[in-house]
Design a protein around this motif. Structure first.
Motif, PDB file in Angstrom:
ATOM      1  N   PHE A   1     -17.698   8.677 -16.435  1.00 29.64           N
ATOM      2  CA  PHE A   1     -18.122   9.491 -15.297  1.00 29.64           C
ATOM      3  C   PHE A   1     -16.928   9.970 -14.488  1.00 29.64           C
ATOM      4  CE2 PHE A   1     -22.579   8.850 -15.690  1.00 29.64           C
ATOM      5  CZ  PHE A   1     -22.799   7.537 -16.083  1.00 29.64           C
ATOM      6  N   ASP A   2     -16.906  11.246 -14.244  1.00 33.00           N
ATOM      7  CA  ASP A   2     -16.000  11.809 -13.256  1.00 33.00           C
ATOM      8  C   ASP A   2     -16.549  11.376 -11.884  1.00 33.00           C
ATOM      9  OD1 ASP A   2     -14.173  13.598 -11.979  1.00 33.00           O
ATOM     10  OD2 ASP A   2     -15.828  15.000 -11.744  1.00 33.00           O
ATOM     11  N   ILE A   3     -15.705  11.430 -10.852  1.00 34.42           N
ATOM     12  CA  ILE A   3     -16.175  10.981  -9.528  1.00 34.42           C
ATOM     13  C   ILE A   3     -16.486  12.148  -8.599  1.00 34.42           C
ATOM     14  CG2 ILE A   3     -15.555   9.694  -7.434  1.00 34.42           C
ATOM     15  CD1 ILE A   3     -13.972   7.759  -9.197  1.00 34.42           C
ATOM     16  N   ASP A   4     -15.440  12.890  -8.205  1.00 30.97           N
ATOM     17  CA  ASP A   4     -15.661  13.971  -7.220  1.00 30.97           C
ATOM     18  C   ASP A   4     -16.506  15.089  -7.822  1.00 30.97           C
ATOM     19  OD1 ASP A   4     -12.427  13.130  -6.370  1.00 30.97           O
ATOM     20  OD2 ASP A   4     -14.066  13.044  -4.914  1.00 30.97           O
ATOM     21  N   GLY A   5     -17.657  15.320  -7.220  1.00 36.36           N
ATOM     22  CA  GLY A   5     -18.561  16.372  -7.690  1.00 36.36           C
ATOM     23  C   GLY A   5     -19.604  15.870  -8.655  1.00 36.36           C
TER      24      GLY A   5
ATOM     25  N   GLY B   1     -19.156  15.387 -16.207  1.00 39.18           N
ATOM     26  CA  GLY B   1     -18.201  15.961 -15.257  1.00 39.18           C
ATOM     27  C   GLY B   1     -18.713  17.217 -14.582  1.00 39.18           C
ATOM     28  N   ASP B   2     -17.961  17.636 -13.533  1.00 41.30           N
ATOM     29  CA  ASP B   2     -18.365  18.840 -12.799  1.00 41.30           C
ATOM     30  C   ASP B   2     -17.389  19.988 -13.006  1.00 41.30           C
ATOM     31  OD1 ASP B   2     -16.393  17.407 -11.102  1.00 41.30           O
ATOM     32  OD2 ASP B   2     -16.713  19.100  -9.748  1.00 41.30           O
ATOM     33  N   ASN B   3     -16.237  19.696 -13.658  1.00 44.06           N
ATOM     34  CA  ASN B   3     -15.208  20.720 -13.766  1.00 44.06           C
ATOM     35  C   ASN B   3     -14.959  21.085 -15.230  1.00 44.06           C
ATOM     36  OD1 ASN B   3     -12.868  22.247 -13.839  1.00 44.06           O
ATOM     37  ND2 ASN B   3     -11.944  21.189 -12.086  1.00 44.06           N
TER      38      ASN B   3
HETATM   39 MG    MG Z   1     -14.926  16.271 -10.418  1.00 50.73          MG
END
Ligand code: MG
Ligand code: G3P
Length: 392
Positions: A21-25, A325-327
């Motif tokens: 898991f990515d964190i920010d977003g 992720g978000d990016n």
């Molecule tokens: Mg992110």
């Protein structure tokens, strides 16, 4: 095994798939949990389904970040540093793993840039670096090195330390010499940090205050720039944009890289800015993450099933990692491009709660197929649901 199930996992072997898991977003916007994030992680913990957190964030020691995160996400089972990787975590390997190519020793003098106060210096020291200086140390001893940062005097003097050697260009052997520049986190004072990095790249072998006579030599590649043992330059994260608390994406460490590169090219009549950038989507970071996840999963199995499981050949290999992720330019591209040494398949899952906006030309998957995720879902909870359904 959708999230609805609440029966605690019986003592059974954790599965041959895992999550990253990515964190920010994905889990947080600044320190605010994204809806469904806490429940998703708690469910996976309860079901003994292994996961790691893989962020381009940083700036504090891993132990500090996992305790902050466990609190922000109200996790009853706290996260551990074993399943947590941030942008600069691989720097620790630079000292203990010669294959990293950094060629640094514990006694190399490194300039650590980024983060607040001494936080990144103490992280570098916790990795084993013994001679760590920061721009604050240089500026506090030589304020004339950058005329416009006196507005930050009280901030810098609150944590600066004396330099191990003076800046004395007329006597290079007794002058401060920097062996490497490591950007740990987003710089807080791009101006001073840019000036110091440029000074070092133009210097004679990292001796601050000198200018190499070979700079501008047209007969050398790159017009002679960076051809004379200048300190290597490492960045921990290439993110041009990231999802913070503001509703629109913010400039990340990649913004600093491009700003520095623009000035460097103008200064050097077009020489390339030679640097190493780790963090997502770099191959170094994804290999580092997969190795860490594989070890974490094996430890989890031994904890769950008993230490006899540690016998080689007993535990099934990790077959699949769902990277959420978000990016697209970091999380998704990194997973899509990763070449696993263990035959593990990385499945990229893009959420809409961060940087990505549907229809934005930046993310035209037709033009940039490497950014195309396996699937796009609303949020992390939908991502976990989708993956668990696929594994049923
Ligand atoms: Mg992110
Ligand atoms: O500084 C953090 C930012 O670059 C992105 O963090 O967690 O989305 O990889 P993350």
């Amino acid at each position: 095994r959708k999230l609805s199930g609440r029966t605690p996992a019986a003592k059974k072997e954790p599965p041959d798939f895992a999550f990253a898991f990515d964190i920010d977003g994905v889990l947080l916007r600044s320190a605010t949990p994204i809806p469904g994030a806490s429940q998703s992680l708690a469910y996976l913990q309860q079901q003994q389904i292994p996961f790691i957190l893989l962020t381009n964030g940083g700036g504090k020691h891993e132990s500090q970040r996992v305790s902050d995160l466990s609190r922000s996400l109200s996790l009853t089972t706290p996260l551990t540093t074993q399943n947590f990787i941030q942008s600069h975590t691989p720097y620790a390997d630079f000292l203990h793993n010669s294959s990293s190519g950094a060629g640094l020793s514990a006694h190399s003098t490194i300039l650590v840039i980024g983060g607040s106060g001494n936080q990144c210096r103490s992280v570098a020291e916790s990795y084993g670096f013994k001679s760590v200086i920061t721009p604050a140390d240089i500026f506090t001893s030589y304020p004339e090195i950058w005329p416009f940062s006196s507005v930050f005097d009280s901030y810098y003097s609150s944590f600066a330390r004396p330099l191990p050697k003076p800046i004395n260009p007329t006597s290079p052997s007794s002058s401060l010499k920097i062996d490497a520049v490591l950007i740990f986190h987003d710089p807080r004072d791009w101006a001073l940090d840019t000036q110091l990095v440029l000074d070092l790249l133009l210097s004679d072998s990292g001796i601050l205050g000198t200018v190499s006579s070979r700079n501008g030599d047209k007969d050398l590649p790159n017009n002679g720039y960076q051809q004379h043992d200048q300190p290597p330059l490492y960045f921990s994260n290439p993110d041009l944009l990231w999802a913070a608390g503001w509703h629109l994406p913010r400039l990340g460490q990649g913004g600093f890289i491009h700003s520095l590169e623009g000035i460097w090219r103008r200064l050097t009549h077009g020489a390339e800015l030679r640097r190493t950038v780790i963090g997502k989507p770099s191959a170094l970071t994804y290999e580092f993450a997969e190795k860490r996840l594989d070890r974490y999963r094996r430890d989890l199995i031994c904890q769950t099933m008993g230490s006899e499981m540690a016998t080689p050949g007993t535990i099934r290999d990790l077959k699949k990692v769902y990277m959420v992720g978000d990016n697209p330019e970091s999380d998704i591209m990194g997973a899509n491009n990763h070449k696993s040494q263990r035959g593990t398949e990385w499945v990229s899952v893009l959420v809409k709660t961060g940087v990505f906006r549907e229809g934005e030309s930046r993310y035209d998957f037709g033009k940039r197929p490497e950014l195309k995720p396996r699937i796009i879902v609303e949020n992390v909870r939908a991502a976990v649901d989708w993956a668990l359904r696929k594994e049923e």
